[in-house]
Design a protein around this motif. Structure first.
Motif, mmCIF file in Angstrom:
data_model
loop_
_atom_site.group_PDB
_atom_site.id
_atom_site.type_symbol
_atom_site.label_atom_id
_atom_site.label_comp_id
_atom_site.label_asym_id
_atom_site.label_seq_id
_atom_site.Cartn_x
_atom_site.Cartn_y
_atom_site.Cartn_z
ATOM 1 N N PRO A 184 -1.500 9.495 10.371
ATOM 2 C CA PRO A 184 -1.818 9.598 8.942
ATOM 3 C C PRO A 184 -3.307 9.630 8.654
ATOM 4 O O PRO A 184 -3.725 10.025 7.567
ATOM 5 C CB PRO A 184 -1.163 8.354 8.344
ATOM 6 C CG PRO A 184 -1.108 7.384 9.477
ATOM 7 C CD PRO A 184 -0.882 8.202 10.710
ATOM 8 N N ASN A 185 -4.128 9.230 9.621
ATOM 9 C CA ASN A 185 -5.564 9.217 9.386
ATOM 10 C C ASN A 185 -6.151 10.618 9.371
ATOM 11 O O ASN A 185 -7.263 10.818 8.871
ATOM 12 C CB ASN A 185 -6.263 8.373 10.445
ATOM 13 C CG ASN A 185 -6.012 6.891 10.242
ATOM 14 O OD1 ASN A 185 -6.370 6.315 9.227
ATOM 15 N ND2 ASN A 185 -5.347 6.273 11.209
ATOM 16 N N ILE A 186 -5.431 11.599 9.909
ATOM 17 C CA ILE A 186 -5.934 12.973 9.883
ATOM 18 C C ILE A 186 -6.078 13.453 8.453
ATOM 19 O O ILE A 186 -7.087 14.034 8.067
ATOM 20 C CB ILE A 186 -4.997 13.900 10.676
ATOM 21 C CG1 ILE A 186 -4.976 13.510 12.156
ATOM 22 C CG2 ILE A 186 -5.413 15.349 10.509
ATOM 23 C CD1 ILE A 186 -6.316 13.607 12.843
ATOM 24 N N CYS A 187 -5.069 13.199 7.638
ATOM 25 C CA CYS A 187 -5.136 13.640 6.241
ATOM 26 C C CYS A 187 -5.711 12.593 5.325
ATOM 27 O O CYS A 187 -6.374 12.903 4.342
ATOM 28 C CB CYS A 187 -3.748 14.038 5.742
ATOM 29 S SG CYS A 187 -2.597 12.658 5.535
ATOM 30 N N CYS A 188 -5.459 11.326 5.637
ATOM 31 C CA CYS A 188 -5.614 10.294 4.607
ATOM 32 C C CYS A 188 -6.465 9.111 5.017
ATOM 33 O O CYS A 188 -6.534 8.118 4.283
ATOM 34 C CB CYS A 188 -4.228 9.788 4.196
ATOM 35 S SG CYS A 188 -3.051 11.109 3.851
ATOM 36 N N GLY A 189 -7.108 9.159 6.167
ATOM 37 C CA GLY A 189 -7.941 8.051 6.604
ATOM 38 C C GLY A 189 -9.285 8.062 5.898
ATOM 39 O O GLY A 189 -10.081 8.981 6.080
ATOM 40 N N VAL A 190 -9.542 7.065 5.069
ATOM 41 C CA VAL A 190 -10.804 6.979 4.336
ATOM 42 C C VAL A 190 -11.525 5.699 4.735
ATOM 43 O O VAL A 190 -10.913 4.762 5.247
ATOM 44 C CB VAL A 190 -10.561 7.003 2.812
ATOM 45 C CG1 VAL A 190 -9.867 8.289 2.398
ATOM 46 C CG2 VAL A 190 -9.766 5.788 2.360
ATOM 47 N N PRO A 191 -12.830 5.636 4.503
ATOM 48 C CA PRO A 191 -13.571 4.412 4.826
ATOM 49 C C PRO A 191 -13.078 3.234 3.989
ATOM 50 O O PRO A 191 -12.567 3.418 2.880
ATOM 51 C CB PRO A 191 -15.015 4.779 4.460
ATOM 52 C CG PRO A 191 -15.064 6.276 4.449
ATOM 53 C CD PRO A 191 -13.704 6.715 4.010
ATOM 54 N N PRO A 192 -13.233 2.015 4.485
ATOM 55 C CA PRO A 192 -12.828 0.827 3.716
ATOM 56 C C PRO A 192 -13.636 0.702 2.430
ATOM 57 O O PRO A 192 -14.746 1.226 2.319
ATOM 58 C CB PRO A 192 -13.126 -0.334 4.674
ATOM 59 C CG PRO A 192 -13.207 0.281 6.032
ATOM 60 C CD PRO A 192 -13.731 1.659 5.827
ATOM 61 N N HIS B 34 -6.906 2.976 6.500
ATOM 62 C CA HIS B 34 -6.010 2.780 7.639
ATOM 63 C C HIS B 34 -4.532 2.833 7.254
ATOM 64 O O HIS B 34 -3.764 1.893 7.501
ATOM 65 C CB HIS B 34 -6.298 1.450 8.344
ATOM 66 C CG HIS B 34 -7.713 1.306 8.811
ATOM 67 N ND1 HIS B 34 -8.290 2.172 9.714
ATOM 68 C CD2 HIS B 34 -8.682 0.413 8.465
ATOM 69 C CE1 HIS B 34 -9.540 1.808 9.942
ATOM 70 N NE2 HIS B 34 -9.812 0.756 9.183
ATOM 71 N N PRO B 35 -4.090 3.915 6.634
ATOM 72 C CA PRO B 35 -2.674 4.013 6.261
ATOM 73 C C PRO B 35 -1.780 4.155 7.491
ATOM 74 O O PRO B 35 -2.199 4.670 8.527
ATOM 75 C CB PRO B 35 -2.623 5.287 5.404
ATOM 76 C CG PRO B 35 -3.755 6.128 5.918
ATOM 77 C CD PRO B 35 -4.834 5.153 6.291
ATOM 78 N N LYS B 36 -0.556 3.675 7.352
ATOM 79 C CA LYS B 36 0.457 3.880 8.387
ATOM 80 C C LYS B 36 1.280 5.114 8.010
ATOM 81 O O LYS B 36 1.280 5.560 6.866
ATOM 82 C CB LYS B 36 1.377 2.658 8.486
ATOM 83 C CG LYS B 36 0.633 1.357 8.724
ATOM 84 C CD LYS B 36 -0.070 1.358 10.065
ATOM 85 C CE LYS B 36 -0.643 -0.025 10.411
ATOM 86 N NZ LYS B 36 -1.709 -0.440 9.462
#
Length: 482
Positions: A353-361, A369-371
């Motif tokens: 999921p980090n490919i599309c939706c991983g953003v910095p904290p 860090h979405p699952k």
């Protein structure tokens, strides 16, 4: 959740389609088809040519023919995938991208789950914009940003905030007060009132990007034009170009093959004695799986994206989709008809999921860090989807398209999957369109849209019978319905 960011997912080597709710979402790509304008008579054809010359006369030397509308795709892909450490020389131009964003409001209005007065520009639009542009600049691309605003003014300090957040060297242009005016009309195109006065057309804002593209067409190699809450990364662009090149390669192969078709390699033997028939205006049935394709069909095949959102559970309270005796995510529609493909996940692994939706904290509106189970599809479900094994491309999901535009796929509802023999394949059901909130294309692809594919053309001037309601009819010019 309405207040969450939207993301695009499209699979190739790294980008992937969420498979949580889709039993046939094993497919590595999402494709859509174009509805080509009808063949013109000789007189109409001459008129069309005159209009085209008038519209794009300044770029006539670069316009592409109908048979070779993607002649520059491999060159553009080469520019996009050149390593960033390869310094460009005076004789070697960089990959030039115009990043267009359309935004209606600078501050949230309190509708659709938002908080009234929240700083939409600073907390939502700008972080996503910076994410995408930075990913492109890091690849050595030359990127400029064009912001189209539905609000009247942008204070100099706010403009400077945007400029300061963008990477060094990125150009910024802003078009404020961009909502067009129109006369409200009845269905027959007559004025709604005899003394009808001109008024703002907020629904027309999403068309304004096409004026920008027309003006900038010869200055860039690639264009992206999306809504303001969509995260467009360099990987999306490269993936789109890779897919476009492969589809075009198959098109050229079909043009030169003896039977005028290109075939799926190692296709399974098809022993079906009867084939499904169309239940609407489509020229094919809903059981197309590994059929060969003509050049014309491939010319109408286009890489598409599907939107996802990240389920935000940071509030401490159970999310509305996860609460109750039967949480919505555990009791979704069609769950019994098309159960999740756990076997596929166990065999081939799951998506990242980090490919599309991983953003910095630290993002105000987006959890980091979405699952994979935090990803939700947006504006579609399994009942609208199809699947097909495409020559050269492989297995892919097929998005909903107008029946006349359909070139065939295996619909998830084929064989009465949904226990309703009269159920037709969803075509123009708003909740199932899966509209991707924008588009991306090379210059030659845009010329193909304008000169061959889109009724009435893709770029201004918006005149002729295909443009109604003061050329502001949503289906013709909006970002969503491109």
């Amino acid at each position: 959740p309405p207040a969450a960011d939207d993301y695009l997912t499209m699979a190739a080597s790294r980008l992937s389609l969420p498979a949580l709710l889709l039993a046939i979402a094993l497919c590595p790509f999402i494709l859509t088809t174009l509805l080509l304008q009808n063949s013109a008579t000789s007189n109409n054809h001459q008129q069309l040519e005159e209009q085209t010359a008038r519209r794009l006369s300044e770029s006539s030397s670069s316009t592409s023919s109908g048979k070779d509308h993607q002649h520059d795709l491999e060159h553009v892909l080469s520019l996009a995938t050149s390593p960033p450490e390869d310094a460009f020389t005076e004789d070697d131009t960089p990959f030039r991208v115009l990043f267009i964003v359309t935004t209606l409001a600078e501050y949230d209005k309190g509708t659709r789950g938002t908080t009234h007065g929240a700083d939409r520009l600073k907390d939502l639009v700008l972080p996503l914009l910076v994410d995408g542009v930075t990913s492109m600049v890091d690849r050595g691309w030359e990127v400029d940003v064009y912001l189209i605003c539905g609000f009247e003014t942008l204070l100099p300090s706010r403009r400077q905030m945007i400029q300061d957040a963008l990477p060094h060297g990125v150009g910024l242009e802003v078009w404020t007060d961009a909502i067009p005016y129109y006369y409200v009309k009845k269905h027959n195109q007559e004025l709604k009132q005899p003394d009808q006065s001109i008024e703002l057309a907020p629904h027309g804002l999403s068309r304004q990007h096409r004026f920008v593209v027309r003006d900038k067409l010869m200055e860039y190699d690639f264009f992206t034009a999306f809504e303001d809450d969509i995260r467009i990364m360099a990987d999306h662009v490269v993936n789109f170009l890779e897919m476009s090149v492969e589809i075009d390669r198959m098109r050229r192969a079909a043009e030169h093959s003896p039977d005028g078709k290109v075939h799926v390699e190692h296709a399974a033997e098809d022993n079906r004695t009867r084939r499904g028939k169309s239940m609407d205006k489509a020229t094919v049935g809903n059981d197309v799986l590994e059929d060969p394709m003509t050049a014309e069909e491939l010319r109408r095949l286009w890489p598409g994206f599907i939107r996802t959102e990240v389920l935000d559970t940071r509030g401490g309270e159970p999310h509305q989709l996860l609460g109750g005796a039967k949480p919505a995510l555990d009791d979704y529609k069609w769950m019994e008809n098309v159960p999740p493909s756990q076997e596929y996940e166990h065999t081939f692994g799951t998506i990242d999921p980090n490919i599309c939706c991983g953003v910095p904290p630290g993002r105000a509106r987006t959890p980091d860090h979405p699952k994979k189970d935090d990803l939700l599809l947006w504006e579609t479900d399994i009942s609208a989807m199809g699947v097909r094994h495409y020559p050269g491309v492989g297995w892919a999901a097929a998005m909903p398209v107008e029946d006349r535009a359909d070139i065939g796929s295996y619909w998830s509802g084929e064989g009465h999957t949904y226990n309703d023999p009269s159920m037709k394949r969803p075509r123009r059901v708003n909740s199932l369109l899966g509209q991707q909130a924008g588009w991306m294309a090379t210059r030659s692809q845009l010329l193909y849209f304008h000169e061959h594919a889109c009724p009435g053309g893709f770029l201004p001037p918006f005149d002729g019978k295909d443009w109604v309601n003061d050329s502001l009819q949503t289906r013709n010019g909006a970002v969503e319905f491109w």
